[in-house]
Scaffold this active site. Structure first.
Site, PDB file in Angstrom:
ATOM      1  CE1 TYR A   3      12.093 -10.920  -0.537  1.00 20.06           C
ATOM      2  CE2 TYR A   3      10.217  -9.613   0.221  1.00 20.06           C
ATOM      3  CZ  TYR A   3      11.583  -9.750  -0.014  1.00 20.06           C
ATOM      4  OH  TYR A   3      12.427  -8.708   0.292  1.00 20.06           O
ATOM      5  CG  ASN A  36      -0.957 -22.769  -4.054  1.00 20.65           C
ATOM      6  OD1 ASN A  36      -0.036 -21.943  -4.088  1.00 20.65           O
ATOM      7  ND2 ASN A  36      -2.217 -22.417  -3.922  1.00 20.65           N
ATOM      8  CB  SER A  90       6.492 -19.468  -4.923  1.00 18.94           C
ATOM      9  OG  SER A  90       5.698 -20.616  -4.756  1.00 18.94           O
ATOM     10  CB  SER A 146       0.161  -6.598   6.600  1.00 19.29           C
ATOM     11  OG  SER A 146       0.431  -5.380   5.983  1.00 19.29           O
ATOM     12  CE1 TYR A 194      -1.849  -9.028   1.938  1.00 23.20           C
ATOM     13  CE2 TYR A 194      -1.607  -6.681   2.385  1.00 23.20           C
ATOM     14  CZ  TYR A 194      -1.174  -7.980   2.536  1.00 23.20           C
ATOM     15  OH  TYR A 194      -0.074  -8.231   3.310  1.00 23.20           O
ATOM     16  CE  LYS A 253      -1.957 -11.191   5.130  1.00 25.17           C
ATOM     17  NZ  LYS A 253      -1.541 -12.578   5.354  1.00 25.17           N
ATOM     18  CG  LEU A 277      10.156   2.300  -3.851  1.00 26.15           C
ATOM     19  CD1 LEU A 277       9.904   3.130  -5.100  1.00 26.15           C
ATOM     20  CD2 LEU A 277      10.256   3.219  -2.625  1.00 26.15           C
ATOM     21  CB  VAL A 336       8.588   9.459  -7.478  1.00 24.63           C
ATOM     22  CG1 VAL A 336       8.433   9.891  -6.024  1.00 24.63           C
ATOM     23  CG2 VAL A 336       9.968   8.849  -7.722  1.00 24.63           C
ATOM     24  NE  ARG A 344       4.140   3.264   2.676  1.00 19.96           N
ATOM     25  CZ  ARG A 344       3.667   4.496   2.477  1.00 19.96           C
ATOM     26  NH1 ARG A 344       4.179   5.533   3.123  1.00 19.96           N
ATOM     27  NH2 ARG A 344       2.655   4.693   1.646  1.00 19.96           N
TER      28      ARG A 344
HETATM   29  N1  UFG Z   1       6.059   4.013  -4.641  1.00 23.93           N
HETATM   30  C1  UFG Z   1       6.441   4.801  -5.705  1.00 23.93           C
HETATM   31  N2  UFG Z   1       6.513   4.219  -6.942  1.00 23.93           N
HETATM   32  C2  UFG Z   1       6.252   2.895  -7.151  1.00 23.93           C
HETATM   33  C3  UFG Z   1       5.870   2.091  -6.043  1.00 23.93           C
HETATM   34  C4  UFG Z   1       5.786   2.688  -4.810  1.00 23.93           C
HETATM   35  O1  UFG Z   1       6.683   6.001  -5.563  1.00 23.93           O
HETATM   36  O2  UFG Z   1       6.329   2.438  -8.299  1.00 23.93           O
HETATM   37  C5  UFG Z   1       6.001   4.615  -3.285  1.00 23.93           C
HETATM   38  C6  UFG Z   1       4.641   4.547  -2.645  1.00 23.93           C
HETATM   39  O3  UFG Z   1       3.871   5.660  -3.017  1.00 23.93           O
HETATM   40  C7  UFG Z   1       5.017   4.516  -1.155  1.00 23.93           C
HETATM   41  C8  UFG Z   1       6.330   3.757  -1.120  1.00 23.93           C
HETATM   42  O4  UFG Z   1       6.851   3.859  -2.449  1.00 23.93           O
HETATM   43  O5  UFG Z   1       5.240   5.819  -0.684  1.00 23.93           O
HETATM   44  C9  UFG Z   1       6.193   2.293  -0.759  1.00 23.93           C
HETATM   45  O6  UFG Z   1       5.248   1.681  -1.613  1.00 23.93           O
HETATM   46  P1  UFG Z   1       5.091   0.087  -1.726  1.00 23.93           P
HETATM   47  O7  UFG Z   1       4.059  -0.176  -2.765  1.00 23.93           O
HETATM   48  O8  UFG Z   1       6.418  -0.534  -1.904  1.00 23.93           O
HETATM   49  O9  UFG Z   1       4.594  -0.323  -0.276  1.00 23.93           O
HETATM   50  P2  UFG Z   1       3.286   0.121   0.562  1.00 23.93           P
HETATM   51  O10 UFG Z   1       3.789   0.805   1.788  1.00 23.93           O
HETATM   52  O11 UFG Z   1       2.329   0.855  -0.271  1.00 23.93           O
HETATM   53  O12 UFG Z   1       2.635  -1.281   0.895  1.00 23.93           O
HETATM   54  C10 UFG Z   1       3.414  -2.353   1.375  1.00 23.93           C
HETATM   55  C11 UFG Z   1       2.804  -3.667   0.891  1.00 23.93           C
HETATM   56  C12 UFG Z   1       1.527  -3.944   1.600  1.00 23.93           C
HETATM   57  C13 UFG Z   1       1.728  -3.856   3.080  1.00 23.93           C
HETATM   58  C14 UFG Z   1       2.321  -2.530   3.485  1.00 23.93           C
HETATM   59  C15 UFG Z   1       2.613  -2.515   4.958  1.00 23.93           C
HETATM   60  O13 UFG Z   1       2.590  -3.645  -0.514  1.00 23.93           O
HETATM   61  O14 UFG Z   1       1.134  -5.248   1.274  1.00 23.93           O
HETATM   62  O15 UFG Z   1       3.525  -2.316   2.769  1.00 23.93           O
HETATM   63  O16 UFG Z   1       3.031  -1.277   5.400  1.00 23.93           O
HETATM   64  F1  UFG Z   1       0.558  -4.022   3.703  1.00 23.93           F
END
Ligand code: UFG
Length: 335
Positions: free
Chosen positions: A11, A32, A36, A124, A149, A153, A200, A217, A231
């Protein structure tokens, strides 16, 4: 200038290849294809009208890396090749540490052997663990990661710091990404996770396209403006441009170890994302509120001042652009 891009079809790697080629760099890509697809290579070619040299191979294969460096005089490496699924990392710690840490050790060994001492590393915001305050600056504490993970990092960051301590002729840039979303405006490259998305934005896209029924959510009782998690979403093309800026910095400084947050500095909630997606793309997102997801934090957003001052980096794309481009990609690549 010849740059090696590891994980070039992933990505963030693929979007960065586009920006590098458009900026005149000679790109050698390796992948690899563990997460992807080969068609990404053709699509990078279609977008840029340029070809890059490509080899299929694994960074754990030291002989493969040696032959690459022997064949090409590589000036700098941008390392994107890593596993990135937080949940999976809890179940497969050995695979995550091997792929995310041992591979970097291999790379560094070979780089040193061939006198290639410039590296841009994909880190990250997860290295900040549960931040004590927002916005987060690069000087804030790291640690307290809650999954392999994130810890992988953190380990690599420490390895790079130790390496620079031992050999200050290296030029290393560690980029701490916040939440990259969106896609190239062509819709030819974007985020295409295997299976059901854990993040998300790709989940919202799949609910919009009716591939998935309903977004969950994760909690509406956080101490945030509307109770949902906040975020720092950054357009993946802005993030890719940040890598070109990092490369320019290393070319200019010649040596040093630099750490930058790459984010917009603005926090958006889960509801902000849902409602902006609906408004911009004229689609309805079904959602329901469920319990908090274990390990989630309330708020995480960057202070982007250091990258702005030292790299001249600032984001060009708005949240509206991010959701528009994510949906465009989803429509064009619906499975
Ligand atoms: N969320 C939902 N429903 C979902 C998925 C996520 O409500 O189905 C919420 C989560 O609770 C959070 C927000 O959406 O509040 C963002 O969640 P993500 O899973 O999209 O992202 P994260 O912030 O949890 O984590 C991401 C990456 C990590 C990285 C991090 C850096 O997945 O690899 O951002 O801040 F390290």
């Amino acid at each position: 200038m010849k740059v090696l891009v590891t994980g070039c079809c992933g990505y963030i790697g693929s979007h960065t290849c586009v920006e590098l080629l458009n900026s005149g760099y000679e790109v050698i890509g390796i992948d690899n294809f563990s997460n992807s697809k080969k068609e990404v290579l053709d699509n990078i070619g279609l977008i840029t009208n340029q070809n890059m040299i490509f080899y299929e191979g694994d960074m754990l294969d030291e002989k493969f890396l040696m032959s690459l460096f022997r064949t090409h005089s590589i000036d700098c490496v941008l390392d994107f090749a890593a596993y990135k699924a937080v949940g999976e990392s809890v179940e497969k710690p050995i695979e995550y540490y091997t792929n995310n840490v041992s591979s970097v050790l291999n790379l560094l060994k070979v780089m040193k052997k061939f006198g290639c001492k410039r590296l841009v590393f994909s880190s990250s915001a997860t290295v900040y663990g549960s931040p004590k305050k927002v916005p987060i600056t690069e000087e804030d504490d790291t640690g307290g990661t809650t999954n392999p993970y994130g810890t992988s990092k953190l380990f690599v960051e420490q390895i790079l710091k130790d390496l620079y301590q031992a050999d200050s002729s290296f030029a290393i840039c560690i980029l701490r990404y916040f939440n990259p979303i969106g896609a190239h405006k062509s819709g030819l490259i974007g985020e295409n996770p295997n299976g059901i998305p854990a993040n998300l934005m790709p989940y919202i896209s799949k609910v919009a396209s009716k591939e998935l029924e309903c977004l969950q959510v994760f909690g509406d009782d956080y101490k945030t403006k509307d109770g949902t998690g906040v975020r720092d979403y950054i357009h993946v093309v802005d993030l890719a441009v940040g890598h070109v800026k990092a490369l320019e910095k290393l070319e200019k400084e010649k040596k040093g170890l630099f750490i930058y947050n790459l984010g917009t500095g603005t926090g958006y909630s889960v509801f902000d994302l849902i409602h902006t997606f609906e408004k911009v793309n004229h689609v309805k997102i079904n959602y329901k509120i469920v319990n908090r997801r274990p390990g989630d934090i309330a708020e995480c957003f960057s202070n982007p001042a250091k990258a702005k001052k030292e790299l001249g980096f600032s984001c060009q794309y708005s949240l509206e652009d991010m959701v528009r481009d994510a949906w465009n990609y989803e429509k064009k690549n619906k499975s």
